[in-house]
Each structure stands twice: as C-alpha cells, then as structure tokens.
Design an enzyme around this catalytic site. Structure first.
Site, PDB file in Angstrom:
ATOM      1  N   HIS A  53      -3.171   0.952  -4.700  1.00  0.00           N
ATOM      2  CA  HIS A  53      -2.573  -0.214  -5.355  1.00  0.00           C
ATOM      3  C   HIS A  53      -2.820  -0.088  -6.852  1.00  0.00           C
ATOM      4  O   HIS A  53      -3.961  -0.177  -7.310  1.00  0.00           O
ATOM      5  CB  HIS A  53      -3.205  -1.507  -4.838  1.00  0.00           C
ATOM      6  CG  HIS A  53      -2.728  -1.889  -3.474  1.00  0.00           C
ATOM      7  ND1 HIS A  53      -1.813  -2.886  -3.259  1.00  0.00           N
ATOM      8  CD2 HIS A  53      -3.032  -1.382  -2.266  1.00  0.00           C
ATOM      9  CE1 HIS A  53      -1.578  -2.988  -1.971  1.00  0.00           C
ATOM     10  NE2 HIS A  53      -2.306  -2.083  -1.343  1.00  0.00           N
ATOM     11  N   TYR A 108      -8.954  -9.734   2.644  1.00  0.00           N
ATOM     12  CA  TYR A 108     -10.154  -8.981   3.050  1.00  0.00           C
ATOM     13  C   TYR A 108     -10.968  -8.478   1.855  1.00  0.00           C
ATOM     14  O   TYR A 108     -12.123  -8.085   1.998  1.00  0.00           O
ATOM     15  CB  TYR A 108      -9.811  -7.811   3.992  1.00  0.00           C
ATOM     16  CG  TYR A 108      -8.931  -6.725   3.414  1.00  0.00           C
ATOM     17  CD1 TYR A 108      -9.410  -5.807   2.483  1.00  0.00           C
ATOM     18  CD2 TYR A 108      -7.605  -6.609   3.812  1.00  0.00           C
ATOM     19  CE1 TYR A 108      -8.600  -4.821   1.943  1.00  0.00           C
ATOM     20  CE2 TYR A 108      -6.775  -5.623   3.290  1.00  0.00           C
ATOM     21  CZ  TYR A 108      -7.286  -4.735   2.356  1.00  0.00           C
ATOM     22  OH  TYR A 108      -6.475  -3.773   1.829  1.00  0.00           O
ATOM     23  N   MET A 128      -1.970  -6.503   6.985  1.00  0.00           N
ATOM     24  CA  MET A 128      -3.013  -7.385   6.457  1.00  0.00           C
ATOM     25  C   MET A 128      -2.542  -8.140   5.216  1.00  0.00           C
ATOM     26  O   MET A 128      -3.342  -8.474   4.338  1.00  0.00           O
ATOM     27  CB  MET A 128      -4.252  -6.548   6.118  1.00  0.00           C
ATOM     28  CG  MET A 128      -4.763  -5.712   7.281  1.00  0.00           C
ATOM     29  SD  MET A 128      -6.016  -4.535   6.769  1.00  0.00           S
ATOM     30  CE  MET A 128      -6.188  -3.552   8.286  1.00  0.00           C
ATOM     31  N   ASN A 187       1.985   4.170  10.440  1.00  0.00           N
ATOM     32  CA  ASN A 187       1.347   4.825  11.588  1.00  0.00           C
ATOM     33  C   ASN A 187       1.771   4.117  12.857  1.00  0.00           C
ATOM     34  O   ASN A 187       2.164   2.958  12.825  1.00  0.00           O
ATOM     35  CB  ASN A 187      -0.183   4.749  11.444  1.00  0.00           C
ATOM     36  CG  ASN A 187      -0.665   3.325  11.223  1.00  0.00           C
ATOM     37  OD1 ASN A 187      -0.520   2.772  10.125  1.00  0.00           O
ATOM     38  ND2 ASN A 187      -1.199   2.727  12.247  1.00  0.00           N
ATOM     39  N   ALA A 218       2.907  -1.893   3.974  1.00  0.00           N
ATOM     40  CA  ALA A 218       2.718  -0.795   4.926  1.00  0.00           C
ATOM     41  C   ALA A 218       2.133  -1.436   6.171  1.00  0.00           C
ATOM     42  O   ALA A 218       1.259  -2.297   6.079  1.00  0.00           O
ATOM     43  CB  ALA A 218       1.746   0.215   4.350  1.00  0.00           C
ATOM     44  N   SER A 272       0.812  -1.227   0.000  1.00  0.00           N
ATOM     45  CA  SER A 272       0.000   0.000   0.000  1.00  0.00           C
ATOM     46  C   SER A 272       0.836   1.264   0.000  1.00  0.00           C
ATOM     47  O   SER A 272       1.678   1.462   0.870  1.00  0.00           O
ATOM     48  CB  SER A 272      -0.893   0.045   1.243  1.00  0.00           C
ATOM     49  OG  SER A 272      -1.792  -1.018   1.241  1.00  0.00           O
TER      50      SER A 272
END
Ligand code: HPA
Length: 282
Positions: free
Chosen positions: A66, A90, A219, A243, A118, A35
């Site tokens: 993406h 997901y 993820m 983050n 990320a 990402s």
C-alpha cells in the site's frame, strides 16, 4: 487522549480544507486501490499527489503493498481522486478513522466511489487472477458490532438507520459489465464478505463463509462502502481474486501471494475502470 472512536464534522472539514488547498479542480469520482493494486494510479495523467502522512487525521497504511498517497489527476480525461492504498481496521485504526477518507470525499463533492480490493476466492469456480464485480456484501464485521456508523449520527450526511438494500449501484454495475466485455476481460460476479483479519481464515471459517453465501473474502471495503451509502455516494466495487480460498486445508495463503496476484490483476482492473470512466452516466 484524542478520541479516535468517533470523528467529528469539524475534523472532517479540517481534512477537507487541507486537501482542497493542495489539489486543483473538483473531482466527482474517487477510486480506492487495494492491496497490490496501487499500480493503477500510475495511469493517471497530470498527477498531483499528497503523501497520507501529510494529511491531518488521515490514517496511513502500514501494510506492504500500500503506497499511501492521494493522487489527483485525470483518467480517460475525467478528473479523479485516487487513494493509492488504504488503512484497515486490523492495523489498529477505529472504524471512524478507516472511513474518514470517504467522509472527506463527500464533503469535497465526490458523487461516485469506485472501490477495489484483493480478496480470497471462496466460490470454488473462481480462480486467482479473476476479477469479481461486487453485487452485494455481507457485513460480518459490522454484524459483530464494528459498524463505522456506531456513535452519534452525523445528520449532515444521512439518517440514523440508512437503507442498505441497493448498495452497489445497478447502473454502474452495468457499465462495468460492458467495459469488461469490450476489453475482453472475464468479470465474475458475487458477494464480498468483510472480516476483521489480519489472520487468514481456517478451512472451517471458509466452509462457514461459503455456506452463508460469500463468493470472495477480504478485510476491507465494506466499512468504506457503508459510509459512502450513508452519505448518498454511488458505489461500484470490484474485487481481484488473489488466491483461491483454502477450503480443504491443503494449501497456505500468504501476503506475498496476494501481492503477486495484484501484479496480474492491475492491467485487467485498469482496463475495466478506464472503460467505465469512458462511458456516459458516471
Ligand atoms: N482471505 C482474506 N483476505 C484476503 C485473502 C484471503 O484469502 N486474500 C486477499 N485478501
């Protein structure tokens, strides 16, 4: 209906033949960009690109940030095949679909896979914008049952019960440390944990993840890497901290934040990956 829970060798080979017909050369290195990190593919020379939606069986990414194309070309003079964006569990894809690209790489003769992502920094010492060398992972999503190797074993690639004691190649880790040091980039090290997503973690989730030994949470990556190791592909993994994890519940995490941090992370990621490719042994 077409069964997407398992992928057969003939489907893998159909995709392999399609890609072989569209690219020149036979790259030995593949790179997956996560990402907000797609900018790295812009550094490729002599690029040939194929949009994912033209490739049979290939999962297309529906996520903002993406780009969704396969780029073949040279980085530091080395032929490399780059996935600019990836599909995630997901999004509704099966684990077999998410990891099909790695199977195709293996059939194409790729020997080394460099995976990037990320991630949220769970280790309180890490800051947004830091890079982390993945030294090991926690396959939480796999422990919960979603392992990409579930289903009939593809004996052509590897055994039913593959070893996972040294997933991230030690020699490649050393090359990454050297490359980061030479480029003056701070390279943290730690354990990446893969969750299904797409919701971000609650503060209680994060305290749990920290307690069980995670330094960064995301993820992706772990399914691809599991398939890579099953088939004997060497793996280097680097996470970009987009983050700080919200352990105390006082801040919120957004996808925009992840993408904005990606723009900061790309130049560092490029320097480290270029440095790795410049060295012998890969
Ligand atoms: N959690 C999970 N996945 C992520 C995060 C996060 O905080 N940041 C980027 N991917």
């Amino acid at each position: 209906m077409f069964n997407t829970e398992t992928i057969t060798l003939s489907q893998i080979d159909e995709t392999t033949a399609f890609i072989r017909g569209r690219i020149s050369g036979s790259p030995k290195i593949a790179i997956v960009l996560g990402s907000g990190l797609g900018g790295l593919a812009d550094a490729v020379e002599d690029a040939e690109s194929i949009p994912y939606n033209e490739i049979p069986h290939w999962p297309t990414s529906t996520v903002l940030g993406h780009q969704g194309r396969l780029v073949n070309g040279k980085l530091e003079g080395r032929p490399a095949l780059i996935m600019q964006g990836r599909a995630h569990y997901y999004e509704g894809y099966s684990m077999a679909q998410v990891t099909l690209p790695v199977r195709v790489f293996q059939r194409m003769g790729i020997e080394t896979l460099i995976v990037t992502n990320a991630a949220g920094a769970v280790n309180p010492q890490f800051e947004a914008g830091d890079l982390m060398l993945i030294t090991d992972h926690l396959n939480l999503i796999g422990m919960a049952g979603a392992n990409p190797l579930r289903g009939p074993n593809l004996d052509t690639f590897g055994p039913r019960f593959p070893d996972m004691s040294r997933v991230y190649d030690r020699e490649l880790q050393q090359l990454a440390r050297q490359a980061a040091a030479e480029a003056g980039v701070l390279l943290r090290e730690g354990v990446y944990i893969c969750l299904a997503g797409p919701s971000f973690e609650t503060p209680a989730d994060l305290r749990f993840l920290r307690a069980i030994g995670a330094d960064a949470v995301g993820m992706s990556t772990v399914p691809e890497v599991t398939i890579a190791r099953h088939g004997g592909t060497r793996v280097l993994g680097i996470s970009g901290m987009s983050n700080k994890a919200n352990l105390d519940g006082n801040t919120i995490t957004t996808h925009d934040e992840v993408l904005a941090a990606g723009r900061l992370l790309v130049p560092k990621m490029i320097r480290v990956i270029r440095g790795v490719l410049r060295q012998a042994g890969i």
